[in-house]
Design a protein around this motif. Structure first.
Motif, PDB file in Angstrom:
ATOM      1  N   ASP A  41       2.428  12.744 -12.546  1.00 52.62           N
ATOM      2  CA  ASP A  41       1.148  12.042 -12.645  1.00 52.62           C
ATOM      3  C   ASP A  41       1.040  10.957 -11.570  1.00 52.62           C
ATOM      4  OD1 ASP A  41      -1.288  11.821 -13.886  1.00 52.62           O
ATOM      5  OD2 ASP A  41      -0.577  10.458 -15.445  1.00 52.62           O
ATOM      6  N   TRP A  42       1.606  11.225 -10.396  1.00 52.73           N
ATOM      7  CA  TRP A  42       1.780  10.184  -9.382  1.00 52.73           C
ATOM      8  C   TRP A  42       0.464   9.627  -8.852  1.00 52.73           C
ATOM      9  CZ3 TRP A  42       0.142  10.139  -4.341  1.00 52.73           C
ATOM     10  CH2 TRP A  42      -0.283  11.346  -3.795  1.00 52.73           C
ATOM     11  N   LYS A  43      -0.579  10.442  -8.763  1.00 52.33           N
ATOM     12  CA  LYS A  43      -1.859   9.953  -8.218  1.00 52.33           C
ATOM     13  C   LYS A  43      -2.478   8.891  -9.122  1.00 52.33           C
ATOM     14  CE  LYS A  43      -2.920  14.208  -5.789  1.00 52.33           C
ATOM     15  NZ  LYS A  43      -3.763  15.401  -5.743  1.00 52.33           N
ATOM     16  N   ARG A  44      -2.478   9.148 -10.421  1.00 49.92           N
ATOM     17  CA  ARG A  44      -3.016   8.180 -11.377  1.00 49.92           C
ATOM     18  C   ARG A  44      -2.195   6.895 -11.361  1.00 49.92           C
ATOM     19  NH1 ARG A  44      -1.924   6.405 -16.392  1.00 49.92           N
ATOM     20  NH2 ARG A  44      -0.176   7.818 -16.621  1.00 49.92           N
ATOM     21  N   VAL A  45      -0.882   7.046 -11.345  1.00 47.10           N
ATOM     22  CA  VAL A  45       0.007   5.880 -11.328  1.00 47.10           C
ATOM     23  C   VAL A  45      -0.172   5.088 -10.040  1.00 47.10           C
ATOM     24  CG1 VAL A  45       2.426   5.146 -11.302  1.00 47.10           C
ATOM     25  CG2 VAL A  45       1.661   6.918 -12.913  1.00 47.10           C
ATOM     26  N   TYR A  46      -0.297   5.774  -8.924  1.00 45.43           N
ATOM     27  CA  TYR A  46      -0.519   5.092  -7.651  1.00 45.43           C
ATOM     28  C   TYR A  46      -1.815   4.277  -7.691  1.00 45.43           C
ATOM     29  CZ  TYR A  46      -1.297   4.340  -2.663  1.00 45.43           C
ATOM     30  OH  TYR A  46      -1.543   3.767  -1.442  1.00 45.43           O
ATOM     31  N   LEU A  47      -2.872   4.839  -8.247  1.00 48.30           N
ATOM     32  CA  LEU A  47      -4.136   4.106  -8.344  1.00 48.30           C
ATOM     33  C   LEU A  47      -4.004   2.876  -9.250  1.00 48.30           C
ATOM     34  CD1 LEU A  47      -6.724   7.018  -8.496  1.00 48.30           C
ATOM     35  CD2 LEU A  47      -6.264   5.463  -6.586  1.00 48.30           C
TER      36      LEU A  47
ATOM     37  N   ALA B 292       5.459   5.638  -7.383  1.00 45.37           N
ATOM     38  CA  ALA B 292       4.751   6.631  -8.204  1.00 45.37           C
ATOM     39  C   ALA B 292       5.365   8.018  -8.061  1.00 45.37           C
ATOM     40  CB  ALA B 292       3.270   6.653  -7.817  1.00 45.37           C
ATOM     41  N   LEU B 293       5.696   8.412  -6.830  1.00 45.14           N
ATOM     42  CA  LEU B 293       6.272   9.740  -6.597  1.00 45.14           C
ATOM     43  C   LEU B 293       7.667   9.884  -7.200  1.00 45.14           C
ATOM     44  CD1 LEU B 293       5.066  10.362  -2.958  1.00 45.14           C
ATOM     45  CD2 LEU B 293       4.555  11.802  -4.940  1.00 45.14           C
ATOM     46  N   VAL B 294       8.458   8.841  -7.123  1.00 45.54           N
ATOM     47  CA  VAL B 294       9.838   8.921  -7.609  1.00 45.54           C
ATOM     48  C   VAL B 294       9.899   8.870  -9.143  1.00 45.54           C
ATOM     49  CG1 VAL B 294      12.058   7.690  -7.667  1.00 45.54           C
ATOM     50  CG2 VAL B 294      10.867   8.038  -5.493  1.00 45.54           C
TER      51      VAL B 294
ATOM     52  N   LEU C 256       0.790  -1.231   0.000  1.00 43.40           N
ATOM     53  CA  LEU C 256       0.000   0.000   0.000  1.00 43.40           C
ATOM     54  C   LEU C 256       0.825   1.287   0.000  1.00 43.40           C
ATOM     55  CD1 LEU C 256      -2.689  -1.132   2.589  1.00 43.40           C
ATOM     56  CD2 LEU C 256      -2.911  -1.050   0.093  1.00 43.40           C
ATOM     57  N   VAL C 257       1.932   1.310   0.722  1.00 40.00           N
ATOM     58  CA  VAL C 257       2.721   2.536   0.857  1.00 40.00           C
ATOM     59  C   VAL C 257       3.837   2.608  -0.180  1.00 40.00           C
ATOM     60  CG1 VAL C 257       4.156   3.909   2.414  1.00 40.00           C
ATOM     61  CG2 VAL C 257       2.164   2.681   3.308  1.00 40.00           C
ATOM     62  N   PHE C 258       4.567   1.538  -0.359  1.00 37.14           N
ATOM     63  CA  PHE C 258       5.705   1.578  -1.274  1.00 37.14           C
ATOM     64  C   PHE C 258       5.299   1.905  -2.719  1.00 37.14           C
ATOM     65  CE2 PHE C 258       9.492   0.200  -3.527  1.00 37.14           C
ATOM     66  CZ  PHE C 258      10.466   0.812  -2.767  1.00 37.14           C
ATOM     67  N   PRO C 259       4.129   1.429  -3.200  1.00 34.58           N
ATOM     68  CA  PRO C 259       3.719   1.865  -4.545  1.00 34.58           C
ATOM     69  C   PRO C 259       3.572   3.386  -4.662  1.00 34.58           C
ATOM     70  CG  PRO C 259       2.506  -0.080  -3.931  1.00 34.58           C
ATOM     71  CD  PRO C 259       3.270   0.348  -2.705  1.00 34.58           C
ATOM     72  N   ALA C 260       3.189   4.045  -3.578  1.00 32.92           N
ATOM     73  CA  ALA C 260       3.125   5.513  -3.613  1.00 32.92           C
ATOM     74  C   ALA C 260       4.520   6.096  -3.787  1.00 32.92           C
ATOM     75  CB  ALA C 260       2.480   6.041  -2.332  1.00 32.92           C
ATOM     76  N   ILE C 261       5.500   5.486  -3.150  1.00 33.26           N
ATOM     77  CA  ILE C 261       6.885   5.940  -3.296  1.00 33.26           C
ATOM     78  C   ILE C 261       7.353   5.733  -4.738  1.00 33.26           C
ATOM     79  CG2 ILE C 261       9.268   5.519  -2.559  1.00 33.26           C
ATOM     80  CD1 ILE C 261       8.038   4.766   0.229  1.00 33.26           C
TER      81      ILE C 261
END
Length: 112
Positions: free
Chosen positions: A33-39, A26-28, A19-24
């Motif tokens: 477009d990190w929000k779309r990629v995170y989803l 996406a951000l890196v 759940l958390v590392f995919p946000a990392i």
């Protein structure tokens, strides 16, 4: 470390990586477009639907890789091939492969 603390750490690590590392990631790699990629990365967790065909559905001592059909080595090969595409297919491939790595470490690096 007592067994209940170890189980808690294993559970925390598993869900952190899902759940958390995919946000990392996406951000890196997809900052703009990190929000779309995170989803999209979160959506790749739907691969766990293949667990519904197992009996029992959840077994903490079972290795998912090679057991469930969407966690098979053939499926993983397809997920790897997705890396050679651009756009959403590549993101899906990254998410699916990272999911497989998370499930693998969950079984291999923690006592059962």
């Amino acid at each position: 470390m007592n067994p209940s603390d170890l189980a808690l750490l294993k559970t925390f690590t598993h869900y952190f990586l899902h759940l958390v590392f995919p946000a990392i990631i996406a951000l890196v790699f997809y900052r703009k477009d990190w929000k779309r990629v995170y989803l999209i990365l979160l959506a790749t967790m739907l691969v766990d639907l293949d667990h519904l065909f197992a009996d029992p559905v959840f077994d903490p001592n079972r290795m998912s890789i090679g057991f469930h059909f969407l966690h098979s080595y053939y499926a993983i090969a397809v997920y790897f091939l997705l890396l050679f595409f651009k756009g959403n297919l590549r993101i899906i491939g990254v998410g699916l492969l990272f999911h497989m790595i998370t499930d693998y470490q969950d079984f291999v690096f923690w006592p059962h």
